[in-house]
Design a protein around this motif. Structure first.
Motif: not given
Length: 464
Positions: A384-393
């Motif tokens: 989840i941290r990796i996903i959020i760190s890349n942004g959730l556009r």
């Protein structure tokens, strides 16, 4: 951005510095505390889930230690183009646990005996490892396809898939289900005790105590289980003095459909290795771009593949570079790759003595479940941290939602795609494969807006 990415912590020993022997030993033991339990646990989980004999499970544990030692030696020494030349520690890859259990259970239900199951699982692992070897030469292309969002989904699906395994052990394991004692007060009590001890130690200020939390939790749970009469020492009798590694001990067999699943996991795990190696370079204050970095990356992934070839031949689950040790480098300030030599030798020596591997098979399932449920959940949180760190556009949200829905949905009912041809169904019935392949496909099909092009080039490695 400069060629060298520095961290907040100052290094006491740089990459090429040689600490005194006593300090090297302390550093090596500290790293072992971080990886020892996660290193032997996959073999125990697979052995328990497939109801393998005590001898087979113990051999898997011993070979995991020996293979990890060999792999660590290759990584830190860097022979020619093989190895990262960093303090990269090798350990068993958790990504393969659910896959091995699923494939092994399928063969078991078909009536195959234990030796044939092991020969097939290790056979496809052996061949699949060469995919990682080949991937090391085309990393730039793979990293353009597998973005941080994709890799985050893969890590998330690994954690979510493993939680089921951990919670079954928490309640007593498959043996307890057979005997009707699953989820009784004794099993739940021991599992909760281990869980609370691990949480308690992870809340402490001392880095060493936090790092040792899982090991201490297992020790406390083991002692309590012993006094409750849950520990069986009968398997420790009449042991040989030394475990001699036997290449292809269970023979060699190959199933193409199984290879498709295992090969897919191997390819998805390449990005995990890329992230771990880059994170190690960062905390070691080495370049994370340029010629040196690309050389280390290629050598590290190449070593990953070769070590999995060796591990599968010896009788261990596939290996990968471990991320936990990056935190150890930051906390201790020791990035010297020469400490890795001590770690490698310790692992090989420990693996040669069968009593050590056999001892771990006496750990009751609720003790493992109490620690592993938390550990597997932490893997999901890392995703989840990796996903959020890349942004959730909007684009990333669509990819994550669709991949999670299909991947997690398959874990609830694998028969949903049974109308597909067997060669495809064997891939999508596994939640990690289903989620990962969906993420890759959508990442290629859904176009990026111009203002997102620049951000899309950010590597997952920099996020760690």
């Amino acid at each position: 951005m400069s060629d060298i990415t520095r961290t907040d912590s100052d290094l006491i020993y740089q990459l090429e510095e040689k600490p005194p022997v006593n300090q090297s030993l302390i550093g090596a033991i500290t790293h072992l505390l971080a990886i020892f339990v996660p290193m032997v646990t996959p073999a125990l989980i697979v052995g328990t889930a497939l109801q393998l004999s005590t001898d087979t499970t113990a051999y898997l544990v011993s070979m995991a230690m020996i293979a990890s030692g060999v792999g660590t030696w290759l990584q830190v020494h860097r022979y020619g183009c093989i190895g990262s030349g960093l303090l990269s520690i090798q350990s068993v890859n958790f990504s393969f646990v659910t896959v091995m259990i699923a494939l092994g259970s399928s063969m078991k239900s078909d009536g195959l005996h234990e030796e044939l199951i092991m020969s097939s699982l290790l056979g496809v692992s052996f061949v699949g490892a060469f995919l990682v070897v080949g991937s090391s030469f085309i990393l730039p292309y793979l990293r353009r396809v597998i973005t941080p969002t994709v890799s985050g989904i893969v890590v998330l699906m690994i954690g979510l898939s493993l939680i089921k395994v951990g919670i079954i052990d928490f309640g007593g394991g498959f043996a307890a289900k057979s005997s009707g004692t699953f989820g009784n007060y004794q099993n739940i009590g021991v599992g909760l005790l281990v869980l609370l001890v691990v949480i308690g130690f992870n809340c402490m200020r001392s880095p060493l105590l936090r790092m040792s939390g899982i090991a201490i939790g297992l020790l406390v749970g083991y002692v309590v289980s012993f006094f409750l009469g849950m520990v069986d020492f009968s398997s420790l009798r009449n042991l040989p003095i030394i475990t001699v590694p036997q290449p292809f001990k269970y023979g060699f067999s190959f199933n193409f459909h199984h290879f498709l699943v295992v090969g897919t996991i191997y390819l998805l795990s390449v990005l995990e290795a890329v992230g771990d190696i880059t994170a190690t370079a960062m905390v070691s204050q080495r370049p994370i771009k340029g010629e040196e970095y690309e050389s280390r990356l290629k050598g590290g992934v190449l070593a990953d593949g070769l070590v999995s070839v060796i591990a599968s031949a010896l009788g261990s689950l596939p290996l990968t570079t471990f991320a936990q040790n990056n935190g150890v480098i930051q906390m201790t300030g020791v990035a010297s790759r020469y400490v890795g030599r001590f770690i490698a030798i310790m692992l090989i020596v420990l693996g040669l003595f069968p009593g050590i591997g056999r001892f771990f098979t006496t750990i009751p399932s609720p003790v493992l479940g109490g620690a592993m449920t938390l550990m597997f959940s932490m893997i999901a949180i890392a995703g989840i941290r990796i996903i959020i760190s890349n942004g959730l556009r909007r684009r990333e949200t669509l990819i994550v939602a669709t991949s999670l829905g299909l991947g997690l949905g398959v874990s609830y009912d694998p028969a949903i795609f049974q109308v597909l041809p067997p060669s495809l169904y064997v891939l999508v019935e596994n939640p990690i494969c289903a989620g990962g392949l969906t993420a890759i496909a959508l990442n290629l099909l859904i176009p990026l807006r111009r203002d997102e092009q620049k951000n899309a080039t950010t590597s997952i490695n920099e996020l760690e």
